[in-house]
Design an enzyme around this catalytic site. Structure first.
Site, PDB file in Angstrom:
ATOM      1  N   LYS A  64       2.150  -4.029   6.355  1.00 29.22           N
ATOM      2  CA  LYS A  64       2.551  -3.972   4.944  1.00 29.22           C
ATOM      3  C   LYS A  64       4.062  -3.739   4.842  1.00 29.22           C
ATOM      4  O   LYS A  64       4.750  -4.397   4.066  1.00 29.22           O
ATOM      5  CB  LYS A  64       1.784  -2.863   4.218  1.00 29.22           C
ATOM      6  CG  LYS A  64       0.291  -3.127   4.093  1.00 29.22           C
ATOM      7  CD  LYS A  64       0.030  -4.369   3.257  1.00 29.22           C
ATOM      8  CE  LYS A  64      -1.427  -4.754   3.203  1.00 29.22           C
ATOM      9  NZ  LYS A  64      -1.668  -6.076   2.609  1.00 29.22           N
TER      10      LYS A  64
ATOM     11  N   ASN B  52     -15.513   3.212   5.619  1.00 32.77           N
ATOM     12  CA  ASN B  52     -14.475   4.136   6.088  1.00 32.77           C
ATOM     13  C   ASN B  52     -13.961   4.991   4.949  1.00 32.77           C
ATOM     14  O   ASN B  52     -13.509   6.104   5.147  1.00 32.77           O
ATOM     15  CB  ASN B  52     -13.256   3.354   6.611  1.00 32.77           C
ATOM     16  CG  ASN B  52     -13.589   2.583   7.862  1.00 32.77           C
ATOM     17  OD1 ASN B  52     -14.134   3.136   8.795  1.00 32.77           O
ATOM     18  ND2 ASN B  52     -13.267   1.292   7.868  1.00 32.77           N
TER      19      ASN B  52
ATOM     20  N   TYR C  47      -1.960  -1.562  10.701  1.00 30.43           N
ATOM     21  CA  TYR C  47      -2.191  -2.038   9.333  1.00 30.43           C
ATOM     22  C   TYR C  47      -1.007  -1.677   8.432  1.00 30.43           C
ATOM     23  O   TYR C  47      -0.456  -2.529   7.729  1.00 30.43           O
ATOM     24  CB  TYR C  47      -3.484  -1.435   8.759  1.00 30.43           C
ATOM     25  CG  TYR C  47      -3.596  -1.619   7.268  1.00 30.43           C
ATOM     26  CD1 TYR C  47      -3.896  -2.869   6.720  1.00 30.43           C
ATOM     27  CD2 TYR C  47      -3.358  -0.560   6.385  1.00 30.43           C
ATOM     28  CE1 TYR C  47      -3.963  -3.050   5.348  1.00 30.43           C
ATOM     29  CE2 TYR C  47      -3.419  -0.729   5.015  1.00 30.43           C
ATOM     30  CZ  TYR C  47      -3.725  -1.976   4.497  1.00 30.43           C
ATOM     31  OH  TYR C  47      -3.781  -2.157   3.133  1.00 30.43           O
TER      32      TYR C  47
ATOM     33  N   SER D  61       0.839  -1.192   0.000  1.00 31.74           N
ATOM     34  CA  SER D  61       0.000   0.000   0.000  1.00 31.74           C
ATOM     35  C   SER D  61       0.877   1.245   0.000  1.00 31.74           C
ATOM     36  O   SER D  61       1.970   1.248   0.576  1.00 31.74           O
ATOM     37  CB  SER D  61      -0.863  -0.021   1.257  1.00 31.74           C
ATOM     38  OG  SER D  61      -1.428   1.237   1.489  1.00 31.74           O
TER      39      SER D  61
HETATM   40  P1  NAD Z   1     -10.909  -7.427   0.749  1.00 29.57           P
HETATM   41  O1  NAD Z   1     -11.159  -7.472   2.206  1.00 29.57           O
HETATM   42  O2  NAD Z   1     -12.053  -7.155  -0.162  1.00 29.57           O
HETATM   43  O3  NAD Z   1     -10.219  -8.788   0.279  1.00 29.57           O
HETATM   44  C1  NAD Z   1      -9.370  -9.538   1.112  1.00 29.57           C
HETATM   45  C2  NAD Z   1      -9.819 -10.978   1.009  1.00 29.57           C
HETATM   46  O4  NAD Z   1      -8.959 -11.786   1.820  1.00 29.57           O
HETATM   47  C3  NAD Z   1     -11.241 -11.212   1.510  1.00 29.57           C
HETATM   48  O5  NAD Z   1     -11.949 -11.967   0.557  1.00 29.57           O
HETATM   49  C4  NAD Z   1     -11.057 -12.002   2.822  1.00 29.57           C
HETATM   50  O6  NAD Z   1     -12.125 -12.902   3.043  1.00 29.57           O
HETATM   51  C5  NAD Z   1      -9.742 -12.706   2.563  1.00 29.57           C
HETATM   52  N1  NAD Z   1      -8.963 -13.054   3.757  1.00 29.57           N
HETATM   53  C6  NAD Z   1      -8.581 -12.252   4.785  1.00 29.57           C
HETATM   54  N2  NAD Z   1      -7.806 -12.935   5.644  1.00 29.57           N
HETATM   55  C7  NAD Z   1      -7.688 -14.197   5.151  1.00 29.57           C
HETATM   56  C8  NAD Z   1      -7.015 -15.365   5.574  1.00 29.57           C
HETATM   57  N3  NAD Z   1      -6.292 -15.393   6.700  1.00 29.57           N
HETATM   58  N4  NAD Z   1      -7.110 -16.473   4.813  1.00 29.57           N
HETATM   59  C9  NAD Z   1      -7.827 -16.480   3.668  1.00 29.57           C
HETATM   60  N5  NAD Z   1      -8.488 -15.401   3.220  1.00 29.57           N
HETATM   61  C10 NAD Z   1      -8.419 -14.273   3.944  1.00 29.57           C
HETATM   62  O7  NAD Z   1      -9.734  -6.365   0.505  1.00 29.57           O
HETATM   63  P2  NAD Z   1      -9.185  -5.728  -0.828  1.00 29.57           P
HETATM   64  O8  NAD Z   1      -9.571  -4.289  -0.854  1.00 29.57           O
HETATM   65  O9  NAD Z   1      -9.501  -6.579  -1.986  1.00 29.57           O
HETATM   66  O10 NAD Z   1      -7.631  -5.755  -0.521  1.00 29.57           O
HETATM   67  C11 NAD Z   1      -6.788  -6.806  -0.971  1.00 29.57           C
HETATM   68  C12 NAD Z   1      -5.390  -6.576  -0.478  1.00 29.57           C
HETATM   69  O11 NAD Z   1      -4.920  -5.319  -0.963  1.00 29.57           O
HETATM   70  C13 NAD Z   1      -5.246  -6.517   1.041  1.00 29.57           C
HETATM   71  O12 NAD Z   1      -4.049  -7.138   1.410  1.00 29.57           O
HETATM   72  C14 NAD Z   1      -5.193  -5.032   1.331  1.00 29.57           C
HETATM   73  O13 NAD Z   1      -4.492  -4.746   2.512  1.00 29.57           O
HETATM   74  C15 NAD Z   1      -4.429  -4.530   0.122  1.00 29.57           C
HETATM   75  N6  NAD Z   1      -4.710  -3.112  -0.162  1.00 29.57           N
HETATM   76  C16 NAD Z   1      -5.987  -2.701  -0.317  1.00 29.57           C
HETATM   77  C17 NAD Z   1      -6.254  -1.364  -0.546  1.00 29.57           C
HETATM   78  C18 NAD Z   1      -7.667  -0.866  -0.700  1.00 29.57           C
HETATM   79  O14 NAD Z   1      -7.881   0.347  -0.587  1.00 29.57           O
HETATM   80  N7  NAD Z   1      -8.652  -1.710  -0.959  1.00 29.57           N
HETATM   81  C19 NAD Z   1      -5.193  -0.451  -0.629  1.00 29.57           C
HETATM   82  C20 NAD Z   1      -3.889  -0.907  -0.471  1.00 29.57           C
HETATM   83  C21 NAD Z   1      -3.657  -2.256  -0.244  1.00 29.57           C
HETATM   84  C1  UD1 Z   2      -6.983   4.743   3.051  1.00 32.79           C
HETATM   85  C2  UD1 Z   2      -6.248   4.047   4.160  1.00 32.79           C
HETATM   86  C3  UD1 Z   2      -4.795   3.832   3.771  1.00 32.79           C
HETATM   87  C4  UD1 Z   2      -4.690   3.122   2.433  1.00 32.79           C
HETATM   88  C5  UD1 Z   2      -5.410   3.985   1.404  1.00 32.79           C
HETATM   89  C6  UD1 Z   2      -5.348   3.378   0.022  1.00 32.79           C
HETATM   90  C7  UD1 Z   2      -7.489   4.903   6.098  1.00 32.79           C
HETATM   91  C8  UD1 Z   2      -7.432   5.795   7.297  1.00 32.79           C
HETATM   92  N1  UD1 Z   2      -6.373   4.869   5.339  1.00 32.79           N
HETATM   93  O1  UD1 Z   2      -6.490   6.041   3.043  1.00 32.79           O
HETATM   94  O2  UD1 Z   2      -4.135   3.084   4.733  1.00 32.79           O
HETATM   95  O3  UD1 Z   2      -3.345   2.993   2.059  1.00 32.79           O
HETATM   96  O4  UD1 Z   2      -6.781   4.109   1.806  1.00 32.79           O
HETATM   97  O5  UD1 Z   2      -6.390   2.528  -0.177  1.00 32.79           O
HETATM   98  O6  UD1 Z   2      -8.470   4.207   5.854  1.00 32.79           O
HETATM   99  N2  UD1 Z   2     -12.716  11.297   3.295  1.00 32.79           N
HETATM  100  C9  UD1 Z   2     -13.746  12.157   3.637  1.00 32.79           C
HETATM  101  N3  UD1 Z   2     -14.899  11.620   4.120  1.00 32.79           N
HETATM  102  C10 UD1 Z   2     -15.087  10.281   4.283  1.00 32.79           C
HETATM  103  C11 UD1 Z   2     -14.031   9.405   3.916  1.00 32.79           C
HETATM  104  C12 UD1 Z   2     -12.857   9.954   3.442  1.00 32.79           C
HETATM  105  O7  UD1 Z   2     -13.621  13.382   3.522  1.00 32.79           O
HETATM  106  O8  UD1 Z   2     -16.157   9.862   4.753  1.00 32.79           O
HETATM  107  C13 UD1 Z   2     -11.476  11.868   2.743  1.00 32.79           C
HETATM  108  C14 UD1 Z   2     -10.218  11.560   3.554  1.00 32.79           C
HETATM  109  O9  UD1 Z   2     -10.005  12.533   4.537  1.00 32.79           O
HETATM  110  C15 UD1 Z   2      -9.150  11.569   2.459  1.00 32.79           C
HETATM  111  C16 UD1 Z   2      -9.910  11.056   1.213  1.00 32.79           C
HETATM  112  O10 UD1 Z   2     -11.290  11.272   1.478  1.00 32.79           O
HETATM  113  O11 UD1 Z   2      -8.717  12.866   2.196  1.00 32.79           O
HETATM  114  C17 UD1 Z   2      -9.683   9.579   0.937  1.00 32.79           C
HETATM  115  O12 UD1 Z   2      -9.983   8.851   2.107  1.00 32.79           O
HETATM  116  P1  UD1 Z   2     -10.018   7.248   2.126  1.00 32.79           P
HETATM  117  O13 UD1 Z   2     -10.861   6.753   1.006  1.00 32.79           O
HETATM  118  O14 UD1 Z   2     -10.375   6.822   3.505  1.00 32.79           O
HETATM  119  O15 UD1 Z   2      -8.520   6.829   1.781  1.00 32.79           O
HETATM  120  P2  UD1 Z   2      -7.145   7.281   2.461  1.00 32.79           P
HETATM  121  O16 UD1 Z   2      -7.364   8.182   3.589  1.00 32.79           O
HETATM  122  O17 UD1 Z   2      -6.262   7.759   1.376  1.00 32.79           O
END
Ligand code: NAD
Ligand code: UD1
Length: 329
Positions: free
Chosen positions: A152, A197, A148, A124
């Site tokens: 990473k 969130n 979290y 991330s």
């Molecule tokens: P998500 O929660 O939709 O998907 C994660 C999946 O992993 C889920 O289906 C969950 O059931 C499964 N899972 C969790 N723990 C497990 C375990 N121990 N064994 C087997 N399955 C398990 O999340 P996502 O948004 O698709 O994110 C995927 C990856 O990308 C994560 O590692 C997350 O940290 C990373 N990531 C996500 C974002 C984002 O904003 N979505 C940003 C940066 C990094």
């Molecule tokens: C989130 C994660 C971060 C991850 C990143 C990429 C949190 C605190 N951080 O960050 O670890 O790497 O996503 O996926 O969850 N905002 C509002 N109102 C809301 C929600 C968000 O104003 O209800 C604003 C936030 O202040 C920010 C922007 O929207 O400026 C994006 O927020 P969000 O979608 O939560 O992502 P990140 O904060 O970038």
């Protein structure tokens, strides 16, 4: 190639399964469904007309993971499985460190044991901390403000050390910026449990009337309109970045930013959503959210040069596709 996708029923994992199948790979999904539903796999089939092999396993469980490696000749692993809620990680550090770090250890150990040389890891942009923007892969990582983010950074270091000790093992560390949007079909997308969130799922739920209004966290940041700036990336582009990274893996550790390189403020995103979907998103300005930084976006040159990958979709596409998916819920 035959690819084990952990967390393949989740948001980014399911889109990546589609991209892998469309690129001609075979896919095995390992997911414990702790944050997803089995239906995602049917949707993948509806989109691609292809099946994935599914194991409902916890990937921190060594014997369950090894039984998958025993049953299949795997060519590569894409490791998405993990917990991702930043706030929750502060409340439940043990479960975050355990799930996110132990899963990386168990999977990389199984790869070494079974001679699997390709490993792609979901990292991330949060690992950059409050560095100067744009974030470049060569920057020193700064401490993150929550468990979290630390899971990473730790997983990145663990995988780097494993490669040093095992030069035939190759790892891509993919640092995602802010993934949003959904597949064009509206069949798969982001469906968070409870109140979202993150910004985009909050916006779509306000637009649908499930939530009253959006709270914009602060308009006094040093950004053009005072609201937070992020690099939103369409999840379909992100998924394709994984296929490109997998194809590129040969030796060593490679780190890539997966973003668009373009910053969008909260207000710009709201207005883009309203324009793309002709729907109002009521909002109010409230205090800053603790732990937020003003602005971050990616330097995308490395992925473009070395992977030949570049995000193609823009914020309007992201808003349209996120809304299409929300309306189907
Ligand atoms: P998500 O929660 O939709 O998907 C994660 C999946 O992993 C889920 O289906 C969950 O059931 C499964 N899972 C969790 N723990 C497990 C375990 N121990 N064994 C087997 N399955 C398990 O999340 P996502 O948004 O698709 O994110 C995927 C990856 O990308 C994560 O590692 C997350 O940290 C990373 N990531 C996500 C974002 C984002 O904003 N979505 C940003 C940066 C990094
Ligand atoms: C989130 C994660 C971060 C991850 C990143 C990429 C949190 C605190 N951080 O960050 O670890 O790497 O996503 O996926 O969850 N905002 C509002 N109102 C809301 C929600 C968000 O104003 O209800 C604003 C936030 O202040 C920010 C922007 O929207 O400026 C994006 O927020 P969000 O979608 O939560 O992502 P990140 O904060 O970038």
């Amino acid at each position: 190639m035959k690819i084990l996708v952990t967390g393949g029923a989740g948001y980014i994992g399911s889109h990546t399964c589609v991209a892998l199948l469309e690129a001609g790979h075979e896919v095995i999904v390992a997911d414990n469904l702790s944050n997803s539903k089995i239906e995602a796999l049917d949707k993948i089939k509806q989109i691609t007309n292809k099946e994935v092999v599914f194991y409902q396993v916890d990937v921190t469980n060594e014997s369950e993971v090894e039984s998958i490696f025993n049953n299949h000749k795997i060519d590569g692993v894409i490791h998405f499985a993990g917990y991702k809620a930043v706030g929750e990680s502060v409340e439940k550090p043990i479960s975050y460190y355990y799930n996110n770090v132990v899963s990386t250890l168990v999977l990389s150990n199984a790869c070494l044991k079974y001679g699997v040389q390709r490993f792609v890891f979901s990292s991330s942009a949060t690992v950059y901390g409050d560095n100067k923007v744009p974030f470049v892969e060569t920057m020193d990582l700064l401490p993150t403000t929550n468990p979290y983010g630390e899971t990473k950074a730790m997983s990145e270091r663990i995988l780097t050390d494993i490669v040093k000790a095992n030069p035939s093992f190759s790892v891509a560390l993919l640092r995602y910026f802010n993934p949003v949007g959904a597949h064009k079909s509206g069949l798969i997308g982001e469906a968070p449990n409870g109140i979202p969130n993150n910004l985009m799922p909050y916006v779509t739920q306000v637009a649908k009337g499930k939530l009253d209004k959006l709270r914009v966290f602060g308009n006094d940041y040093p950004t053009p309109d005072g609201t937070g700036v992020r690099d939103y990336i369409h999840v379909v582009d992100l998924a394709e970045g994984h296929v490109a990274a997998l194809n590129d893996l040969t030796t060593g550790v490679k780190v890539f930013n997966l973003g668009t390189g373009k910053g969008t403020s909260v207000l710009e995103l709201i207005h883009a959503f309203e324009k793309a979907n002709e729907i109002k998103v009521p909002y109010e300005i409230v205090d800053r959210r603790a732990g937020d930084i003003a602005s971050f976006y990616a330097d995308t040159q490395k992925a473009e040069k070395e992977l030949g990958w570049k995000a193609k979709l823009d914020v309007i596409d992201m808003c349209k596709d996120a809304w299409h998916f929300e309306r189907n819920q």
